[in-house]
Design a protein around this motif. Structure first.
Motif, PDB file in Angstrom:
ATOM      1  N   LYS A  83      76.860  -4.975   1.911  1.00  0.00           N
ATOM      2  CA  LYS A  83      77.598  -6.227   2.109  1.00  0.00           C
ATOM      3  C   LYS A  83      77.166  -6.940   3.395  1.00  0.00           C
ATOM      4  CE  LYS A  83      82.327  -7.970   2.229  1.00  0.00           C
ATOM      5  NZ  LYS A  83      83.758  -7.611   2.196  1.00  0.00           N
ATOM      6  N   SER A  84      76.948  -6.200   4.451  1.00  0.00           N
ATOM      7  CA  SER A  84      76.564  -6.804   5.733  1.00  0.00           C
ATOM      8  C   SER A  84      75.182  -7.454   5.670  1.00  0.00           C
ATOM      9  CB  SER A  84      76.595  -5.752   6.847  1.00  0.00           C
ATOM     10  OG  SER A  84      75.679  -4.717   6.559  1.00  0.00           O
ATOM     11  N   THR A  85      74.346  -7.046   4.720  1.00  0.00           N
ATOM     12  CA  THR A  85      73.024  -7.650   4.572  1.00  0.00           C
ATOM     13  C   THR A  85      73.141  -9.127   4.213  1.00  0.00           C
ATOM     14  OG1 THR A  85      72.126  -5.530   3.893  1.00  0.00           O
ATOM     15  CG2 THR A  85      70.828  -7.468   3.345  1.00  0.00           C
ATOM     16  N   PHE A  86      74.146  -9.455   3.425  1.00  0.00           N
ATOM     17  CA  PHE A  86      74.336 -10.861   3.054  1.00  0.00           C
ATOM     18  C   PHE A  86      74.755 -11.700   4.255  1.00  0.00           C
ATOM     19  CE2 PHE A  86      74.339  -8.909  -1.027  1.00  0.00           C
ATOM     20  CZ  PHE A  86      73.707  -9.850  -1.817  1.00  0.00           C
ATOM     21  N   GLU A  87      75.551 -11.124   5.127  1.00  0.00           N
ATOM     22  CA  GLU A  87      76.020 -11.867   6.294  1.00  0.00           C
ATOM     23  C   GLU A  87      74.890 -12.165   7.270  1.00  0.00           C
ATOM     24  OE1 GLU A  87      78.895  -8.997   7.430  1.00  0.00           O
ATOM     25  OE2 GLU A  87      80.462  -9.857   6.175  1.00  0.00           O
ATOM     26  N   THR A  88      73.878 -11.303   7.295  1.00  0.00           N
ATOM     27  CA  THR A  88      72.794 -11.472   8.261  1.00  0.00           C
ATOM     28  C   THR A  88      71.500 -11.983   7.636  1.00  0.00           C
ATOM     29  OG1 THR A  88      72.203  -9.138   7.994  1.00  0.00           O
ATOM     30  CG2 THR A  88      73.696  -9.684   9.794  1.00  0.00           C
TER      31      THR A  88
ATOM     32  N   GLN B  91      70.574 -18.140   4.625  1.00  0.00           N
ATOM     33  CA  GLN B  91      70.067 -19.392   4.044  1.00  0.00           C
ATOM     34  C   GLN B  91      70.415 -19.495   2.563  1.00  0.00           C
ATOM     35  OE1 GLN B  91      65.878 -20.055   4.436  1.00  0.00           O
ATOM     36  NE2 GLN B  91      65.973 -22.077   3.516  1.00  0.00           N
ATOM     37  N   LEU B  92      70.312 -18.391   1.844  1.00  0.00           N
ATOM     38  CA  LEU B  92      70.658 -18.394   0.434  1.00  0.00           C
ATOM     39  C   LEU B  92      72.129 -18.755   0.227  1.00  0.00           C
ATOM     40  CD1 LEU B  92      69.673 -17.670  -2.492  1.00  0.00           C
ATOM     41  CD2 LEU B  92      70.604 -15.399  -2.065  1.00  0.00           C
ATOM     42  N   MET B  93      72.992 -18.266   1.101  1.00  0.00           N
ATOM     43  CA  MET B  93      74.426 -18.513   0.954  1.00  0.00           C
ATOM     44  C   MET B  93      74.829 -19.920   1.367  1.00  0.00           C
ATOM     45  SD  MET B  93      76.172 -14.916   1.983  1.00  0.00           S
ATOM     46  CE  MET B  93      76.148 -15.368   3.680  1.00  0.00           C
ATOM     47  N   SER B  94      73.954 -20.673   1.993  1.00  0.00           N
ATOM     48  CA  SER B  94      74.309 -22.017   2.440  1.00  0.00           C
ATOM     49  C   SER B  94      74.025 -23.075   1.382  1.00  0.00           C
ATOM     50  CB  SER B  94      73.554 -22.362   3.726  1.00  0.00           C
ATOM     51  OG  SER B  94      72.164 -22.427   3.468  1.00  0.00           O
ATOM     52  N   GLN B  95      73.465 -22.689   0.234  1.00  0.00           N
ATOM     53  CA  GLN B  95      73.150 -23.641  -0.828  1.00  0.00           C
ATOM     54  C   GLN B  95      74.420 -24.083  -1.553  1.00  0.00           C
ATOM     55  OE1 GLN B  95      69.932 -24.720  -1.132  1.00  0.00           O
ATOM     56  NE2 GLN B  95      69.613 -23.408   0.643  1.00  0.00           N
ATOM     57  N   LYS B  96      74.312 -25.130  -2.343  1.00  0.00           N
ATOM     58  CA  LYS B  96      75.443 -25.660  -3.119  1.00  0.00           C
ATOM     59  C   LYS B  96      75.282 -25.260  -4.578  1.00  0.00           C
ATOM     60  CE  LYS B  96      77.272 -28.194   0.193  1.00  0.00           C
ATOM     61  NZ  LYS B  96      78.517 -27.868   0.799  1.00  0.00           N
TER      62      LYS B  96
ATOM     63  N   LEU C 164      82.307 -12.802   0.944  1.00  0.00           N
ATOM     64  CA  LEU C 164      82.082 -12.439   2.343  1.00  0.00           C
ATOM     65  C   LEU C 164      83.089 -13.052   3.301  1.00  0.00           C
ATOM     66  CD1 LEU C 164      78.206 -12.648   2.328  1.00  0.00           C
ATOM     67  CD2 LEU C 164      79.616 -10.584   2.346  1.00  0.00           C
ATOM     68  N   LEU C 165      83.777 -14.088   2.885  1.00  0.00           N
ATOM     69  CA  LEU C 165      84.775 -14.706   3.758  1.00  0.00           C
ATOM     70  C   LEU C 165      86.140 -14.041   3.633  1.00  0.00           C
ATOM     71  CD1 LEU C 165      83.799 -18.467   3.413  1.00  0.00           C
ATOM     72  CD2 LEU C 165      83.390 -16.932   5.347  1.00  0.00           C
TER      73      LEU C 165
ATOM     74  N   ASN D  11      71.880   5.597   3.906  1.00  0.00           N
ATOM     75  CA  ASN D  11      72.620   4.995   5.021  1.00  0.00           C
ATOM     76  C   ASN D  11      71.786   4.039   5.855  1.00  0.00           C
ATOM     77  OD1 ASN D  11      74.966   6.341   4.343  1.00  0.00           O
ATOM     78  ND2 ASN D  11      74.539   8.073   5.669  1.00  0.00           N
ATOM     79  N   THR D  12      70.480   4.172   5.827  1.00  0.00           N
ATOM     80  CA  THR D  12      69.625   3.337   6.664  1.00  0.00           C
ATOM     81  C   THR D  12      69.031   2.158   5.906  1.00  0.00           C
ATOM     82  OG1 THR D  12      67.692   4.682   6.159  1.00  0.00           O
ATOM     83  CG2 THR D  12      69.003   5.291   8.115  1.00  0.00           C
ATOM     84  N   ARG D  13      69.310   2.038   4.632  1.00  0.00           N
ATOM     85  CA  ARG D  13      68.705   0.994   3.807  1.00  0.00           C
ATOM     86  C   ARG D  13      69.709  -0.120   3.513  1.00  0.00           C
ATOM     87  NH1 ARG D  13      63.761   2.535   2.180  1.00  0.00           N
ATOM     88  NH2 ARG D  13      63.700   0.745   0.797  1.00  0.00           N
ATOM     89  N   ASP D  14      69.193  -1.335   3.406  1.00  0.00           N
ATOM     90  CA  ASP D  14      70.022  -2.474   3.008  1.00  0.00           C
ATOM     91  C   ASP D  14      70.026  -2.648   1.501  1.00  0.00           C
ATOM     92  OD1 ASP D  14      70.872  -3.832   5.565  1.00  0.00           O
ATOM     93  OD2 ASP D  14      68.721  -3.649   5.902  1.00  0.00           O
ATOM     94  N   VAL D  15      68.949  -2.247   0.855  1.00  0.00           N
ATOM     95  CA  VAL D  15      68.792  -2.369  -0.594  1.00  0.00           C
ATOM     96  C   VAL D  15      68.259  -1.046  -1.125  1.00  0.00           C
ATOM     97  CG1 VAL D  15      67.582  -3.572  -2.458  1.00  0.00           C
ATOM     98  CG2 VAL D  15      68.254  -4.836  -0.412  1.00  0.00           C
TER      99      VAL D  15
END
Length: 172
Positions: free
Chosen positions: A76-81, A85-90, A101-102, A1-5
């Motif tokens: 899932k919330s780890t990707f939002e926070t 930068q990784l998610m802003s690539q093309k 995530l949207l 519960n306390t880990r992101d990965v």
């Protein structure tokens, strides 16, 4: 519960059970092969293949022999926070994560054919080692290894990605 990965060695000889969960799941075949079932469709995965499964996708993964498979679970919330930068690539991986995530709850996965790349194996091994530690740095280290692994996948294997059932947006 306390880990992101969190990383585990996938158990062998489990019975087939289609399920869903609210986190990203990544399965990597380190040796041998495994059966990936996605929305009632079977895919045989072989050594060096890596599959990223979107949250809320009905799926199962099982192995019956002496194969070695590692499963990486990412909140899932780890990707939002953390992976902003990784998610802003093309690129396709960024588009995949942004779409999920949207609010797009459609079942989806990405498959990479890494040809048994040694650096991908090292990132996963290091994530597994960090997952077993309980100090205040292990979670951050796991996140960093995931980021490095995604960057390596995009750099070396962006032409080998296979994806499932979604429309590409105009921003790709």
């Amino acid at each position: 519960n306390t880990r992101d990965v969190f990383v585990i060695r996938h158990p062998r000889y489990t019975r087939p059970y289609l399920h869903r969960h609210n986190y990203f799941e990544i399965n990597y075949i380190a040796s041998g092969m495994g059966t990936f079932i996605f929305e009632e469709e079977k895919h045989i995965m072989r050594q060096g293949e890596l599959c990223i499964i979107a949250p809320n996708s009905r799926h199962d993964f099982y192995i019956e022999d002496d194969s070695t498979v590692f499963t990486i679970c990412i909140r899932k919330s780890t990707f939002e926070t953390t992976f902003f930068q990784l998610m802003s690539q093309k690129d396709l991986l960024s588009f995949f994560f942004r779409t999920i995530l949207l609010g797009n709850e459609h079942a989806n996965f990405l498959m990479f054919f890494t040809n048994n790349n040694l650096s991908i194996k090292k990132y996963i091994r290091n994530m597994m080692i960090e997952s077993s530690k309980r100090d205040m740095y292990s979670n951050t280290c796991c996140i960093s290894y995931v980021y490095l692994m995604f960057s390596a996948l995009l750099r070396d294997y962006s032409q080998t990605i296979q994806f499932y059932n979604y429309e590409m947006g105009s921003d790709f």
